[in-house]
Write an enzyme that holds these catalytic residues in place. Structure first.
Site, PDB file in Angstrom:
ATOM      1  N   SER A 197       0.842  -1.203   0.000  1.00  0.00           N
ATOM      2  CA  SER A 197       0.000   0.000   0.000  1.00  0.00           C
ATOM      3  C   SER A 197       0.873   1.247   0.000  1.00  0.00           C
ATOM      4  O   SER A 197       1.837   1.321   0.764  1.00  0.00           O
ATOM      5  CB  SER A 197      -0.815   0.062   1.297  1.00  0.00           C
ATOM      6  OG  SER A 197      -2.068  -0.514   1.139  1.00  0.00           O
ATOM      7  N   HIS A 199       0.128   4.196   1.179  1.00  0.00           N
ATOM      8  CA  HIS A 199       0.004   5.095   2.340  1.00  0.00           C
ATOM      9  C   HIS A 199       0.925   4.724   3.493  1.00  0.00           C
ATOM     10  O   HIS A 199       0.980   5.420   4.509  1.00  0.00           O
ATOM     11  CB  HIS A 199      -1.461   5.183   2.808  1.00  0.00           C
ATOM     12  CG  HIS A 199      -1.995   3.947   3.448  1.00  0.00           C
ATOM     13  ND1 HIS A 199      -1.965   3.745   4.811  1.00  0.00           N
ATOM     14  CD2 HIS A 199      -2.576   2.846   2.917  1.00  0.00           C
ATOM     15  CE1 HIS A 199      -2.522   2.563   5.086  1.00  0.00           C
ATOM     16  NE2 HIS A 199      -2.898   2.005   3.951  1.00  0.00           N
ATOM     17  N   THR A 235     -10.658   3.098 -15.118  1.00  0.00           N
ATOM     18  CA  THR A 235      -9.833   4.248 -15.488  1.00  0.00           C
ATOM     19  C   THR A 235      -8.656   4.360 -14.528  1.00  0.00           C
ATOM     20  O   THR A 235      -8.857   4.359 -13.310  1.00  0.00           O
ATOM     21  CB  THR A 235     -10.686   5.530 -15.416  1.00  0.00           C
ATOM     22  OG1 THR A 235     -11.785   5.377 -16.306  1.00  0.00           O
ATOM     23  CG2 THR A 235      -9.882   6.764 -15.772  1.00  0.00           C
ATOM     24  N   CYS A 321      -5.666  -2.424  12.496  1.00  0.00           N
ATOM     25  CA  CYS A 321      -6.727  -3.239  11.889  1.00  0.00           C
ATOM     26  C   CYS A 321      -7.349  -4.234  12.854  1.00  0.00           C
ATOM     27  O   CYS A 321      -8.315  -4.894  12.520  1.00  0.00           O
ATOM     28  CB  CYS A 321      -6.189  -4.000  10.693  1.00  0.00           C
ATOM     29  SG  CYS A 321      -5.411  -2.929   9.517  1.00  0.00           S
TER      30      CYS A 321
HETATM   31  N1  PMP Z   1      -0.941  -6.010   5.100  1.00  0.00           N
HETATM   32  C1  PMP Z   1      -0.212  -5.482   6.085  1.00  0.00           C
HETATM   33  C2  PMP Z   1       1.004  -6.204   6.566  1.00  0.00           C
HETATM   34  C3  PMP Z   1      -0.602  -4.272   6.668  1.00  0.00           C
HETATM   35  O1  PMP Z   1       0.115  -3.756   7.659  1.00  0.00           O
HETATM   36  C4  PMP Z   1      -1.766  -3.629   6.189  1.00  0.00           C
HETATM   37  C5  PMP Z   1      -2.238  -2.314   6.782  1.00  0.00           C
HETATM   38  N2  PMP Z   1      -2.343  -2.283   8.149  1.00  0.00           N
HETATM   39  C6  PMP Z   1      -2.484  -4.236   5.149  1.00  0.00           C
HETATM   40  C7  PMP Z   1      -2.041  -5.424   4.634  1.00  0.00           C
HETATM   41  C8  PMP Z   1      -3.734  -3.616   4.604  1.00  0.00           C
HETATM   42  O2  PMP Z   1      -3.410  -2.444   3.911  1.00  0.00           O
HETATM   43  P1  PMP Z   1      -4.574  -1.472   3.392  1.00  0.00           P
HETATM   44  O3  PMP Z   1      -5.397  -1.141   4.590  1.00  0.00           O
HETATM   45  O4  PMP Z   1      -3.837  -0.292   2.854  1.00  0.00           O
HETATM   46  O5  PMP Z   1      -5.319  -2.210   2.359  1.00  0.00           O
END
Ligand code: PMP
Length: 380
Positions: A197, A199, A235, A321
């Protein structure tokens, strides 16, 4: 404000935002359009993609943009499962994965796939012998995180690849490299599929990629015109891609020195935490310095996080998460429910300053003491 949650997300850096703004203002055409504005956008898109690929040493056709790592993980695991189900239905994963991997596995189980969990040792390193034993002729995929998001354990991808391919050359090796990239060096040639990702590397939210070795075949999750990419129609989000490319260039620049700097911050923090009786540091020799995970004996992680928030200090429980849950990674390392129950994660970046660490440690000391005393008085 002291931000110590860089593994949850990072702020977009100024240069990255400038690139985003310029691409938004000056490149209005759809890169899929054949007219001049479309072609202009397509040229910028290609050069941004080329930059990412050159930095990572991969081919442009091996990169599929996604909305982030969650989507890339879905694309990899479900895409392989659908494409190779006639070859076998076994998938091997580690016990140190991000929750998104486990959720996909749960879904695949409902579709008749068998998920096998590979063991790790007490340092979090994948048990090589167990991995060898768990790979069978019907194992179509192995998914092992490059760096775990809760305790920062880093796996030796090259060695894992050798073990996997020796046991079954047809088994595809996927790694979630979201917490590794931009922090430590990752060689994508050690992996067949990799998710990340933007971000997490000071890029914008809403963009990421799946690296896909040309030899791997996937069934797409999103069907459409296929113009931009057969695996991910639609797109192309040009400003996000351009900004992501800029973020990648900045993130990979001088990576070793940045890591060494973070290592020094990590040592200061760990030295301080080790002086507390009720705190255990969940760290092994394979943990990267950017992630410090601690277990609190007598204090609730969430309460401490909110107490620190009052002083504008921001960090997470085990991960952003899975807030509030038993830490799966701490369980995988120590198999100790009490230790896994109340954990906090301090995540650092090369932009974290010494002053921030000092201020954090002072405030932490006061807040922790206050909550610890409160708990003790309740017990009496
Ligand atoms: N995999 C790992 C190891 C992560 O740390 C994260 C984000 N915490 C994700 C997947 C998921 O990334 P995203 O929320 O940007 O989809």
């Amino acid at each position: 404000m002291i931000y110590l949650d860089y593994s949850a997300t990072t702020p977009v850096s100024f240069d990255v935002l400038e690139s985003y703004n310029k691409a938004t203002k000056d490149y209005i055409g759809n890169a899929n359009s054949i007219h001049a504005l479309g072609v202009k956008s397509k040229i910028l898109l290609n050069s941004a993609t080329k930059q990412i690929c050159d930095l990572l040493g991969i081919l442009e056709e091996e990169l599929v943009y996604t909305s982030g790592a969650t989507e890339a993980n879905n694309m990899a695991l479900k895409g392989v499962a659908l494409a190779y189900q006639n070859r076998g239905k076994n998938i091997v994963v580690s016990k140190l994965e991000h929750p998104s991997i486990y959720k996909i596995c749960e879904f695949l189980e409902t579709q008749g796939f068998e998920i096998t969990y590979v063991d790790n040792d007490s340092d979090g390193l994948i048990d090589f012998e167990d991995l060898k034993n768990k790979i069978r002729s019907d194992t179509i995929l192995v998914s092992i995180c490059a760096v775990n998001s809760e305790v920062g354990v880093r796996q030796p991808l090259k060695t894992l690849r050798q073990i996997i391919k020796k046991e079954n050359p047809d088994t595809i090796f996927h790694s979630d490299i979201t917490q590794a990239i931009g922090k430590v060096t990752v060689n994508l040639h050690d992996i067949d599929l990799a998710s990340m990702s933007s971000h997490k590397i000071f890029g914008p939210k809403g963009i990421g990629f799946l690296y896909k070795n040309s030899k791997v075949h996937l069934i797409p999750l999103i069907h459409g015109s296929g113009k931009f990419n057969e695996l991910r129609s639609g797109t192309p989000p040009l400003p996000l891609i351009v900004a992501f490319s800029k973020a990648m260039r900045i993130a990979l620049n001088d990576i070793e020195n940045k890591e060494m700097y973070v290592r020094k911050l990590n040592s200061r923090l760990c030295e301080s935490f080790s002086s507390y009786e009720g705190i255990k540091i969940n760290k092994t020799k394979y943990s990267i310095p950017h992630i410090i995970n601690i277990s609190l004996d007598n204090v609730k992680a969430e309460t401490l996080i909110h107490a620190l928030e009052e002083e504008e200090i921001y960090l997470s429980t085990n991960t952003a998460c899975s807030s509030g849950d038993l830490s799966t990674a701490v369980m995988a390392l120590y198999n100790d429910k009490h230790r896994a129950l109340s954990t906090i994660r301090i995540s650092l970046s090369y932009v974290t300053t010494d002053e921030e660490v000092s201020k954090f440690l002072n405030i932490f000391k006061d807040k922790y003491k206050m909550l610890n005393d409160l708990m003790k008085s309740k017990e009496e």
